[in-house]
Design an enzyme around this catalytic site. Structure first.
Site, short mmCIF file in Angstrom:
data_model
loop_
_atom_site.label_atom_id
_atom_site.label_comp_id
_atom_site.label_asym_id
_atom_site.label_seq_id
_atom_site.Cartn_x
_atom_site.Cartn_y
_atom_site.Cartn_z
N LYS A 148 0.86 -1.18 0.00
CA LYS A 148 0.00 0.00 0.00
C LYS A 148 0.90 1.23 0.00
O LYS A 148 1.92 1.25 0.70
CB LYS A 148 -0.89 -0.03 1.25
N SER A 153 -9.68 1.86 3.00
CA SER A 153 -8.81 2.61 2.13
C SER A 153 -7.79 1.74 1.39
O SER A 153 -7.22 2.18 0.40
CB SER A 153 -8.04 3.67 2.93
N SER A 203 -9.79 -0.39 7.34
CA SER A 203 -9.26 -0.37 5.98
C SER A 203 -8.55 -1.63 5.48
O SER A 203 -8.20 -1.70 4.31
CB SER A 203 -8.33 0.81 5.79
N1 GLN Z 1 -13.17 4.53 6.58
C1 GLN Z 1 -12.41 4.91 7.73
C2 GLN Z 1 -11.90 6.32 7.58
O1 GLN Z 1 -12.07 6.89 6.55
C3 GLN Z 1 -11.28 3.95 7.98
C4 GLN Z 1 -10.08 4.20 7.14
C5 GLN Z 1 -8.90 3.38 7.55
O2 GLN Z 1 -9.04 2.38 8.25
N2 GLN Z 1 -7.74 3.80 7.14
O3 GLN Z 1 -11.33 6.86 8.49
#
Ligand code: GLN
Length: 510
Positions: free
Chosen positions: A82, A157, A181
């Site tokens: 990532k 994400s 995420s």
């Molecule tokens: N959807 C959540 C956010 O936007 C989690 C994102 C994540 O785990 N990086 O904060």
């Protein structure tokens, strides 16, 4: 190479290992195949940065190591990271214009561990900007498409990571999970992913979003493959002040996750035809309310029944503050983000505006030009909740709720159940572009993953069905364990996968 030959010939890391060790295939050939497939699937926008020369150089080193008989289980295995893990050779952007041309002088701890094991990096994966989002649509470099249905988001994400595995480009990828995420895109792409206990994997070199929540986790086809991947990165690191040295006297070091997994497997094997007899699965009633789509409910229910067939017992539990996890998280994560992102000031690194008058304008212009709308929204919220006069009302209050949420999980684990299971997401993947005008709609869809993150518990997602209008959008089952129980939940997930084939399904990519 045909579009399908690579991923149909190797269904697991163990298969690939065998082929490498028996010289049926070389690391260089595997890397080339992965690079070719990434190129053939370019329209999915899975990668942000590929550099074949660098990948093939790593592959050559892996081949040499194998020839010398000094290989690790992961030597020569193609992986992808990532784009929030900094890498010395590949650019690292966090999917933001802010870091569009940034190359780090060092590797993240996670990348170091993989490099030491001899994996071959195929490239840097698309994600939401600074890991903020639930659909990979907040990437400054365009959305990534879901390999199962290219009109759907892959989740976020870590959408590029789960799409890369689902599309058969690599068998393993890294992700990060701040509020879901790793689990959420794993569910929506039909792959397996695990977020470990907070602090077990070093955050060194992981671009910070919400530091008290951020945790790296691997993504793969099966729980069995996740064991080796998580094992190699789980280790105390003094460069991360929140890294765990030991828990209940068990040191946090390589070998720990694998040993716990093997111990659990041995116990289950000894139980014969009802391997999971005695296992109490807590099913939170708050996870099955009216907001849960029927197709998701059906698949999760079928998975729970499969577990009962294997001998497990289902216990209804309550996590009464599930709904509060959304406001608590969306106060705390933006608060931490606003502080973490203050380092991008146009001076030290990242984008700097071309024209400005004075220092203040340079900073404000640089930030306004390079941060996307969701990142700016979070910075505004975070700054607001931390400001004098509001700190007690929002930030402190959210911290108190966070503690209560963690207590609710502990109450369940102490007296009612050994693991907790339920859905990962309320619905299957949404269409690309859906909710575009309603940012908080995405926030609400995080409801089943946020509590675990706030509590710092380990949890995973494994594929358990399909739904949506064309029945081609994957559904995930969430398995939550108590602190440091990664090995155990991996073994429990593996039992399910030994008896079902959801994790072996592969998309026909259009
Ligand atoms: N959807 C959540 C956010 O936007 C989690 C994102 C994540 O785990 N990086 O904060």
């Amino acid at each position: 190479m045909s579009n399908t030959s690579f991923h149909s010939s190797f269904s697991s890391l163990a298969d690939m290992r065998k082929a490498l060790d028996s010289k049926q295939v070389s690391a260089t050939e595997l890397a080339q195949q992965a690079l070719d497939r990434a190129e053939a699937l370019k329209h999915l926008n899975i990668f942000l940065h590929i550099d074949p020369e660098l990948s093939l150089q790593q592959a050559k080193q892996a081949d040499q190591r194998i020839a010398e008989g000094k290989q690790h289980f992961l030597t020569g295995i193609p992986v992808a990271h990532k784009d929030v893990f900094v890498t010395r050779d590949w650019r690292t952007t966090a999917a933001s214009k802010m870091l569009e041309n940034y190359t780090s002088p060092f590797d993240a701890a996670v990348v170091e561990h993989f490099n030491n094991a001899g994996t071959v990096n195929i490239g840097k994966l698309n994600c939401d900007e600074f890991a903020m989002g639930s659909g990979n649509e907040n990437s400054a470099f365009g959305p990534c498409l879901n390999p199962w249905d290219t009109t759907a988001v892959p989740g976020g994400s870590s959408g590029g990571s789960t799409a890369a595995v689902a599309a058969g480009i690599v068998l393993a990828a890294t992700g990060t999970d701040t509020g879901g995420s790793v689990r959420q895109p794993s569910a929506l792409c039909g792959v397996s992913g695990i977020k470990p206990t907070y602090g077990t994997v070093s955050r060194f070199g992981m671009i910070a979003y919400g530091s008290s929540l951020d945790q790296a986790g691997p993504i793969s086809r099966s729980a069995h493959d996740l064991v080796e991947l998580l094992d190699v990165i789980s280790a105390f690191d003094e460069r991360d002040s929140t890294s765990i040295e030991a828990c209940d006297g068990i040191p946090n070091r390589q070998g720990r996750v694998k040993q716990a997994y093997l111990d659990t497997q041995a116990k289950l094997n000894a139980q014969g035809s009802l391997p999971l007899k005695g296992l109490r699965i807590g099913v939170p009633k708050e996870f099955f309310g009216p907001g849960l789509a029927e197709d998701v409910a059906r698949s999760v229910e079928a998975a729970l029944q499969e577990y009962e067939k294997l001998g497990a017992e289902r216990v209804e539990i309550s996590l009464p503050r599930t709904e509060l996890s959304i406001p608590a998280y969306y106060v705390l994560a933006p608060a931490e983000a606003s502080s973490n992102l203050s380092r991008y000031d146009g001076v030290r690194y990242g984008h700097r505006a071309n024209s400005y008058k004075g220092l203040e304008e340079m900073t404000s212009r640089s930030r306004a030009e390079a941060f996307g709308p969701e990142v700016q929204r979070r910075i505004m919220i975070g700054t607001y909740v931390l400001s004098q006069g509001y700190y007690d009302a929002y930030y402190l209050q959210a911290q108190r709720i966070r503690r209560l949420i963690a207590n609710d999980f502990q109450a369940a684990f102490t007296s009612q159940c050994d693991v907790i299971m339920g859905p990962v997401t309320p619905t299957v993947a949404k269409n690309i572009g859906e909710n575009r005008n309603d940012p908080t709609a995405d926030w609400l869809a995080d409801i089943f993953t946020l509590g675990v993150s706030l509590a710092g518990l380990p949890a995973m997602s494994i594929p358990c069905g399909f739904g949506g209008a064309n029945n081609n959008r994957p559904i995930g089952l969430q398995i939550i364990g108590n602190y440091f129980n990664e090995g155990k939940i991996l073994a429990i997930a593996d039992r399910f996968q030994q008896n079902t084939d959801w994790h072996t399904r592969q998309p026909e990519i259009k």
